[in-house]
Design a protein around this motif. Sequence first.
Motif, PDB file in Angstrom:
ATOM      1  N   ILE A   1       0.829  -1.201   0.000  1.00 39.06           N
ATOM      2  CA  ILE A   1       0.000   0.000   0.000  1.00 39.06           C
ATOM      3  C   ILE A   1       0.873   1.264   0.000  1.00 39.06           C
ATOM      4  CG2 ILE A   1      -1.834   1.226   1.270  1.00 39.06           C
ATOM      5  CD1 ILE A   1      -2.655  -1.631   0.526  1.00 39.06           C
ATOM      6  N   THR A   2       0.565   2.184  -0.918  1.00 34.53           N
ATOM      7  CA  THR A   2       1.270   3.475  -0.947  1.00 34.53           C
ATOM      8  C   THR A   2       0.222   4.589  -1.086  1.00 34.53           C
ATOM      9  OG1 THR A   2       1.447   3.644  -3.350  1.00 34.53           O
ATOM     10  CG2 THR A   2       3.187   2.396  -2.223  1.00 34.53           C
ATOM     11  N   LYS A   3       0.700   5.808  -1.129  1.00 37.23           N
ATOM     12  CA  LYS A   3      -0.229   6.951  -1.257  1.00 37.23           C
ATOM     13  C   LYS A   3      -0.992   6.916  -2.588  1.00 37.23           C
ATOM     14  CE  LYS A   3       0.508   8.673   2.718  1.00 37.23           C
ATOM     15  NZ  LYS A   3      -0.484   8.208   3.693  1.00 37.23           N
ATOM     16  N   ARG A   4      -0.509   6.130  -3.534  1.00 37.43           N
ATOM     17  CA  ARG A   4      -1.218   5.982  -4.821  1.00 37.43           C
ATOM     18  C   ARG A   4      -2.414   5.040  -4.702  1.00 37.43           C
ATOM     19  NH1 ARG A   4       1.512   2.836  -8.060  1.00 37.43           N
ATOM     20  NH2 ARG A   4       0.184   3.350  -9.808  1.00 37.43           N
TER      21      ARG A   4
ATOM     22  N   ILE B   1     -11.737   3.090   1.671  1.00 38.02           N
ATOM     23  CA  ILE B   1     -13.203   3.056   1.678  1.00 38.02           C
ATOM     24  C   ILE B   1     -13.587   1.744   2.342  1.00 38.02           C
ATOM     25  CG2 ILE B   1     -15.288   3.146   0.266  1.00 38.02           C
ATOM     26  CD1 ILE B   1     -13.481   4.335  -1.973  1.00 38.02           C
ATOM     27  N   ALA B   2     -14.271   1.836   3.475  1.00 37.49           N
ATOM     28  CA  ALA B   2     -14.563   0.626   4.253  1.00 37.49           C
ATOM     29  C   ALA B   2     -16.068   0.394   4.321  1.00 37.49           C
ATOM     30  CB  ALA B   2     -13.979   0.766   5.654  1.00 37.49           C
ATOM     31  N   VAL B   3     -16.480  -0.840   4.036  1.00 39.99           N
ATOM     32  CA  VAL B   3     -17.906  -1.173   4.005  1.00 39.99           C
ATOM     33  C   VAL B   3     -18.241  -2.050   5.215  1.00 39.99           C
ATOM     34  CG1 VAL B   3     -19.726  -2.300   2.650  1.00 39.99           C
ATOM     35  CG2 VAL B   3     -17.841  -1.124   1.480  1.00 39.99           C
ATOM     36  N   GLU B   4     -19.099  -1.552   6.072  1.00 42.16           N
ATOM     37  CA  GLU B   4     -19.449  -2.282   7.310  1.00 42.16           C
ATOM     38  C   GLU B   4     -20.959  -2.486   7.383  1.00 42.16           C
ATOM     39  OE1 GLU B   4     -17.732  -3.749  10.080  1.00 42.16           O
ATOM     40  OE2 GLU B   4     -19.819  -4.319  10.381  1.00 42.16           O
ATOM     41  N   ILE B   5     -21.370  -3.701   7.712  1.00 38.75           N
ATOM     42  CA  ILE B   5     -22.804  -4.034   7.763  1.00 38.75           C
ATOM     43  C   ILE B   5     -23.458  -3.644   9.096  1.00 38.75           C
ATOM     44  CG2 ILE B   5     -22.547  -6.375   8.704  1.00 38.75           C
ATOM     45  CD1 ILE B   5     -24.687  -7.328   6.780  1.00 38.75           C
ATOM     46  N   ASP B   6     -22.674  -3.664  10.169  1.00 36.99           N
ATOM     47  CA  ASP B   6     -23.257  -3.518  11.510  1.00 36.99           C
ATOM     48  C   ASP B   6     -23.409  -2.042  11.890  1.00 36.99           C
ATOM     49  OD1 ASP B   6     -23.993  -3.617  14.159  1.00 36.99           O
ATOM     50  OD2 ASP B   6     -22.501  -5.151  14.718  1.00 36.99           O
ATOM     51  N   LYS B   7     -24.657  -1.598  11.934  1.00 37.08           N
ATOM     52  CA  LYS B   7     -24.969  -0.186  12.197  1.00 37.08           C
ATOM     53  C   LYS B   7     -24.371   0.275  13.527  1.00 37.08           C
ATOM     54  CE  LYS B   7     -29.037   2.756  11.935  1.00 37.08           C
ATOM     55  NZ  LYS B   7     -29.936   2.919  13.068  1.00 37.08           N
ATOM     56  N   ARG B   8     -24.327  -0.633  14.509  1.00 31.46           N
ATOM     57  CA  ARG B   8     -23.837  -0.256  15.841  1.00 31.46           C
ATOM     58  C   ARG B   8     -22.388   0.210  15.803  1.00 31.46           C
ATOM     59  NH1 ARG B   8     -23.892  -5.328  19.205  1.00 31.46           N
ATOM     60  NH2 ARG B   8     -22.888  -6.066  17.305  1.00 31.46           N
ATOM     61  N   LEU B   9     -21.663  -0.225  14.759  1.00 34.39           N
ATOM     62  CA  LEU B   9     -20.234   0.124  14.707  1.00 34.39           C
ATOM     63  C   LEU B   9     -19.981   1.511  14.120  1.00 34.39           C
ATOM     64  CD1 LEU B   9     -18.785  -3.341  13.623  1.00 34.39           C
ATOM     65  CD2 LEU B   9     -18.254  -2.133  15.736  1.00 34.39           C
TER      66      LEU B   9
ATOM     67  N   SER C   1     -18.895   5.488  -8.659  1.00 33.59           N
ATOM     68  CA  SER C   1     -19.023   6.609  -7.727  1.00 33.59           C
ATOM     69  C   SER C   1     -17.821   6.785  -6.804  1.00 33.59           C
ATOM     70  CB  SER C   1     -20.311   6.478  -6.908  1.00 33.59           C
ATOM     71  OG  SER C   1     -20.390   5.189  -6.387  1.00 33.59           O
ATOM     72  N   HIS C   2     -17.015   5.755  -6.605  1.00 29.17           N
ATOM     73  CA  HIS C   2     -15.923   5.903  -5.635  1.00 29.17           C
ATOM     74  C   HIS C   2     -14.530   5.659  -6.183  1.00 29.17           C
ATOM     75  CE1 HIS C   2     -19.360   5.152  -2.938  1.00 29.17           C
ATOM     76  NE2 HIS C   2     -18.717   5.979  -2.150  1.00 29.17           N
ATOM     77  N   LEU C   3     -14.426   4.948  -7.302  1.00 29.37           N
ATOM     78  CA  LEU C   3     -13.102   4.452  -7.674  1.00 29.37           C
ATOM     79  C   LEU C   3     -12.615   4.867  -9.051  1.00 29.37           C
ATOM     80  CD1 LEU C   3     -13.807   0.851  -6.405  1.00 29.37           C
ATOM     81  CD2 LEU C   3     -12.227   2.433  -5.318  1.00 29.37           C
ATOM     82  N   ALA C   4     -13.477   5.569  -9.788  1.00 27.81           N
ATOM     83  CA  ALA C   4     -13.140   5.859 -11.181  1.00 27.81           C
ATOM     84  C   ALA C   4     -11.790   6.580 -11.315  1.00 27.81           C
ATOM     85  CB  ALA C   4     -14.260   6.649 -11.828  1.00 27.81           C
ATOM     86  N   ASP C   5     -11.440   7.421 -10.324  1.00 32.74           N
ATOM     87  CA  ASP C   5     -10.174   8.175 -10.416  1.00 32.74           C
ATOM     88  C   ASP C   5      -9.010   7.468  -9.733  1.00 32.74           C
ATOM     89  OD1 ASP C   5     -11.575  10.159 -11.672  1.00 32.74           O
ATOM     90  OD2 ASP C   5     -11.997  11.258  -9.804  1.00 32.74           O
ATOM     91  N   ALA C   6      -9.265   6.299  -9.162  1.00 33.79           N
ATOM     92  CA  ALA C   6      -8.200   5.642  -8.382  1.00 33.79           C
ATOM     93  C   ALA C   6      -7.054   5.205  -9.287  1.00 33.79           C
ATOM     94  CB  ALA C   6      -8.776   4.442  -7.647  1.00 33.79           C
ATOM     95  N   GLU C   7      -5.826   5.447  -8.834  1.00 36.21           N
ATOM     96  CA  GLU C   7      -4.659   5.027  -9.624  1.00 36.21           C
ATOM     97  C   GLU C   7      -4.435   3.538  -9.484  1.00 36.21           C
ATOM     98  OE1 GLU C   7      -0.775   7.146  -9.543  1.00 36.21           O
ATOM     99  OE2 GLU C   7      -1.923   8.563  -8.313  1.00 36.21           O
TER     100      GLU C   7
ATOM    101  N   PRO D   1     -11.171  -3.322 -12.024  1.00 34.41           N
ATOM    102  CA  PRO D   1      -9.713  -3.345 -12.225  1.00 34.41           C
ATOM    103  C   PRO D   1      -8.959  -3.348 -10.893  1.00 34.41           C
ATOM    104  CG  PRO D   1     -10.587  -1.165 -12.679  1.00 34.41           C
ATOM    105  CD  PRO D   1     -11.762  -2.018 -12.363  1.00 34.41           C
ATOM    106  N   ILE D   2      -9.057  -4.465 -10.189  1.00 30.92           N
ATOM    107  CA  ILE D   2      -8.413  -4.595  -8.873  1.00 30.92           C
ATOM    108  C   ILE D   2      -6.970  -5.057  -9.085  1.00 30.92           C
ATOM    109  CG2 ILE D   2      -8.438  -5.936  -6.710  1.00 30.92           C
ATOM    110  CD1 ILE D   2     -11.533  -6.093  -7.116  1.00 30.92           C
ATOM    111  N   ASP D   3      -6.042  -4.363  -8.449  1.00 34.57           N
ATOM    112  CA  ASP D   3      -4.627  -4.713  -8.638  1.00 34.57           C
ATOM    113  C   ASP D   3      -4.198  -5.877  -7.758  1.00 34.57           C
ATOM    114  OD1 ASP D   3      -3.293  -2.546 -10.503  1.00 34.57           O
ATOM    115  OD2 ASP D   3      -4.848  -1.577  -9.327  1.00 34.57           O
ATOM    116  N   ARG D   4      -4.658  -5.874  -6.514  1.00 31.73           N
ATOM    117  CA  ARG D   4      -4.303  -6.948  -5.581  1.00 31.73           C
ATOM    118  C   ARG D   4      -5.406  -7.113  -4.560  1.00 31.73           C
ATOM    119  NH1 ARG D   4      -0.135  -4.078  -6.385  1.00 31.73           N
ATOM    120  NH2 ARG D   4      -0.468  -2.583  -4.728  1.00 31.73           N
TER     121      ARG D   4
END
Length: 298
Positions: A47-50, A75-83, A115-121, A147-150
Motif C-alpha cells: 500500500i502506498t499513497k497511490r 473506503i470501508a464497508v461495514e454491515i453492523d450499524k452499531r459500529l 461513484s468511488h473508484l473511477a479516479d483511483a490510480e 480493475p483490482i490490482d491486488r
Amino acid sequence: MNLKDIATPNRTKEILQKYGFSVKKSLGQNFIIDTNILKKIVEAGEITKRTTVIEVGPGIGALTEQLARQAGKVIAVEIDKRLLRVLADTLSPYPNIEIIHADILDVDLSDFYASHLADAEEIVVVANLPYYITTPIILRFLESRLPIDRMVLMMQKEVASRLSAHPSTKAYGSLSIAVQYYMDAEVAFTVPKTVFMPQPNVDSAIIKLSKKENGIIAVEDEQLFFTLTRSAFVQRRKTLWNNLQVAFGKDKEVKEQMAEALETAQIDPGRRGETLSIEEFAKLSNAFSGFDLTKSEN
Ligand code: SAM
C-alpha cells in the motif's frame, strides 16, 4: 502525531466497554488485537499513497487505521450499524477514510466503482473477512471484473489452502479454479487464533491474490468452463471420464463428442479431475464448446 493503536488488547477492551458493544458471532466479528499482524497485512498489500483501498468489515477500525496511515484513501464497508458511531470516534484522526454502511453482498460493484473508484490510480482490496461469507465475497469481487490490482485477505487457514491449492493436492478443487482463473493466489502467512478478540476456534491465514502475469486464460464459454470444472470434482476418486458422464449423460452421441473433445484437448480420460491444471480445463472447455453439452447436463 503519535496516535495510540486500536489493535491492542487493552485499547480494544476499552473501546468495546465504552460503547457497551457485544460482538455478534453471526457477523463473524473477531477483532484483531495485534498491531504487528496488521502491519504485515498492510505490507503484503504494498500500500502506498497511490493506493485506494477497499476494506470489507472494518469492525472497530483496527486494520482500517493501519491502512489509512499508508494509503491515499480507504473506503470501508461495514454491515453492523452499531459500529458506525464507534468508527466515527476511533477513526476521527484520519481524514482519508470513508465508511459506507452496507452489506457488501448487496453492493452493486459497478456503481460502487463509478461513484468511488473511477479516479483511483491503484485499487487494492484488504480485509479480515467475516468467515461465514468468505467465498461469496471473494467471488463477487472477482466476477465483477473491477480493475483490482491486488487483494490481501484474512480467512480460515483451511479455506486459504483450498483457494491457493495446486493440482494433485488434496486441497485442489473447483474453488481453487474459480479463484485462480481470475487471479494468482498464494498464502502470504498464517495467523494464530490468539491474536483475535474473541478468539475463533481455528487459525487463520492471509491470502494474497495478484493479477495473472499472462492475463486471464482464454476461455470461449465461461459458464461451460465452470460447469466442467465443478463436474470434474463431484467424485474426486473417480476418473474424469466417469465424472463427465455423470454430468453430461451417457447417451452414445454425447459420449462420442466427449471422447472427441478429450482427444482434441489431449487429455487422457482416465485421469482424475484433480490432476488437471486450469490451462488444461480451459483447453477441454474450449474443445467442448462447439458441442453444446450443457443441454444434456443433468
Ligand atoms: N477489520 C476488523 C478487524 O480486523 O479487527 C474486523 C474484522 S471481523 C473478522 C469482520 C467484520 O465484517 C465485522 O466488523 C463484521 O461486522 C463485518 N461484516 C460481516 N458481514 C458483513 C457484510 N455482509 N458486509 C460488510 N461487513 C460485514
